[in-house]
Motif scaffolding. Structure first.
Motif, PDB file in Angstrom:
ATOM      1  N   ASP A  51       0.960  -1.116  -0.103  1.00  0.00           N
ATOM      2  CA  ASP A  51       0.043   0.007   0.016  1.00  0.00           C
ATOM      3  C   ASP A  51       0.973   1.113   0.058  1.00  0.00           C
ATOM      4  O   ASP A  51       0.311   2.469   0.570  1.00  0.00           O
ATOM      5  N   THR A  52       1.860   1.268  -0.540  1.00  0.00           N
ATOM      6  CA  THR A  52       2.958   2.338  -0.859  1.00  0.00           C
ATOM      7  C   THR A  52       2.377   3.382  -1.712  1.00  0.00           C
ATOM      8  O   THR A  52       1.656   3.038  -2.679  1.00  0.00           O
ATOM      9  N   GLY A  53       2.638   4.630  -1.388  1.00  0.00           N
ATOM     10  CA  GLY A  53       2.206   5.620  -2.231  1.00  0.00           C
ATOM     11  C   GLY A  53       3.273   6.367  -2.936  1.00  0.00           C
ATOM     12  O   GLY A  53       4.451   6.205  -2.433  1.00  0.00           O
ATOM     13  N   ALA A  54       3.057   7.063  -4.126  1.00  0.00           N
ATOM     14  CA  ALA A  54       4.216   7.797  -4.599  1.00  0.00           C
ATOM     15  C   ALA A  54       3.483   9.098  -5.213  1.00  0.00           C
ATOM     16  O   ALA A  54       2.681   9.157  -5.751  1.00  0.00           O
ATOM     17  N   SER A  55       4.349  10.133  -5.085  1.00  0.00           N
ATOM     18  CA  SER A  55       4.202  11.300  -5.400  1.00  0.00           C
ATOM     19  C   SER A  55       5.227  12.248  -6.063  1.00  0.00           C
ATOM     20  O   SER A  55       6.301  11.887  -5.891  1.00  0.00           O
ATOM     21  N   ILE A  56       5.162  12.977  -7.009  1.00  0.00           N
ATOM     22  CA  ILE A  56       5.845  13.937  -7.718  1.00  0.00           C
ATOM     23  C   ILE A  56       6.049  15.124  -7.179  1.00  0.00           C
ATOM     24  O   ILE A  56       5.178  15.869  -7.013  1.00  0.00           O
ATOM     25  N   TYR A  57       7.172  15.477  -6.545  1.00  0.00           N
ATOM     26  CA  TYR A  57       7.333  16.767  -5.776  1.00  0.00           C
ATOM     27  C   TYR A  57       8.617  17.686  -6.539  1.00  0.00           C
ATOM     28  O   TYR A  57       9.492  16.844  -7.331  1.00  0.00           O
ATOM     29  N   THR A  58       8.491  19.063  -6.401  1.00  0.00           N
ATOM     30  CA  THR A  58       9.733  19.771  -6.856  1.00  0.00           C
ATOM     31  C   THR A  58      10.751  20.078  -5.832  1.00  0.00           C
ATOM     32  O   THR A  58      10.205  20.462  -4.808  1.00  0.00           O
ATOM     33  N   GLU A  59      11.894  19.948  -5.900  1.00  0.00           N
ATOM     34  CA  GLU A  59      12.765  20.492  -4.940  1.00  0.00           C
ATOM     35  C   GLU A  59      12.945  21.771  -4.998  1.00  0.00           C
ATOM     36  O   GLU A  59      13.692  22.336  -5.885  1.00  0.00           O
ATOM     37  N   GLY A  60      12.731  22.541  -4.095  1.00  0.00           N
ATOM     38  CA  GLY A  60      12.868  23.787  -3.951  1.00  0.00           C
ATOM     39  C   GLY A  60      11.953  24.582  -4.827  1.00  0.00           C
ATOM     40  O   GLY A  60      10.617  23.934  -5.300  1.00  0.00           O
ATOM     41  N   LEU A  61      11.753  25.956  -4.960  1.00  0.00           N
ATOM     42  CA  LEU A  61      10.929  26.548  -6.049  1.00  0.00           C
ATOM     43  C   LEU A  61      11.036  26.345  -7.281  1.00  0.00           C
ATOM     44  O   LEU A  61      10.079  26.042  -7.835  1.00  0.00           O
ATOM     45  N   LEU A  62      12.109  26.292  -8.056  1.00  0.00           N
ATOM     46  CA  LEU A  62      12.470  25.953  -9.423  1.00  0.00           C
ATOM     47  C   LEU A  62      13.301  24.731  -9.590  1.00  0.00           C
ATOM     48  O   LEU A  62      13.987  24.691 -10.586  1.00  0.00           O
ATOM     49  N   GLY A  63      13.479  24.097  -8.595  1.00  0.00           N
ATOM     50  CA  GLY A  63      14.496  22.694  -8.782  1.00  0.00           C
ATOM     51  C   GLY A  63      13.826  21.674  -9.432  1.00  0.00           C
ATOM     52  O   GLY A  63      12.676  21.702 -10.290  1.00  0.00           O
TER      53      GLY A  63
END
Length: 152
Positions: free
Chosen positions: A95-107
């Motif tokens: 039941d693991t989840g995955a998300s896409i994030y941005t490192e910093g504001l413009l990273g």
């Protein structure tokens, strides 16, 4: 004789400088990543991957545990299919989840893994079904402007 010794030392110094620049370029370009001999592959389907690229890191609690190896289209669901290589010692529950994030504001973007609590582990080649797509900043700004203009 002294002139020749100085020429040799200058040459050695220049070669060391070039080697340092090559190592720096590989580090910045994230090209000196993992060796895929060990570990296993997982898949995840996202409706929007944003600017996620192959060789982007896969992180768990801020620690890099793998990297994205391929991004393609799932022909059955018409969603972006992300293939990830995960280190062999990391066992993730089903039941693991995955998300896409941005490192910093413009990273750069990366895949963040949120482990679940099930006792069974995902098998190599398995699919993470609970996913959260990348946030599109343009859409958020447009929604904010539209909601302000409509008076809500």
């Amino acid at each position: 004789m002294e002139k020749r010794a100085i020429d040799w030392w200058v040459g050695i110094f220049v070669l060391l400088g070039i080697a340092a620049l090559v190592v720096l370029a590989l580090r910045v370009g994230n090209l000196s990543g993992f060796a895929y001999n060990d570990g296993y592959v997982l898949h995840a389907d996202f409706s929007n991957v944003g600017s996620l690229k192959p060789r982007s890191p896969v992180k768990l609690g801020g620690v890099t545990i793998g990297e994205v190896t391929h991004i393609g289209m799932n022909p059955k669901t018409f969603m972006a299919k992300v293939t990830m290589w995960i280190e062999p010692q990391v066992k993730l529950p089903t039941d693991t989840g995955a998300s896409i994030y941005t490192e910093g504001l413009l990273g750069e973007q990366y895949v963040s893994i949120q482990p679940g609590g099930m006792p069974q582990d995902l098998q190599p080649g398995g699919t993470i079904t609970m996913t959260q797509s990348a946030v599109n900043i343009d859409q958020l700004i447009g929604q904010m402007v539209f909601s302000k203009a409509s008076g809500k």
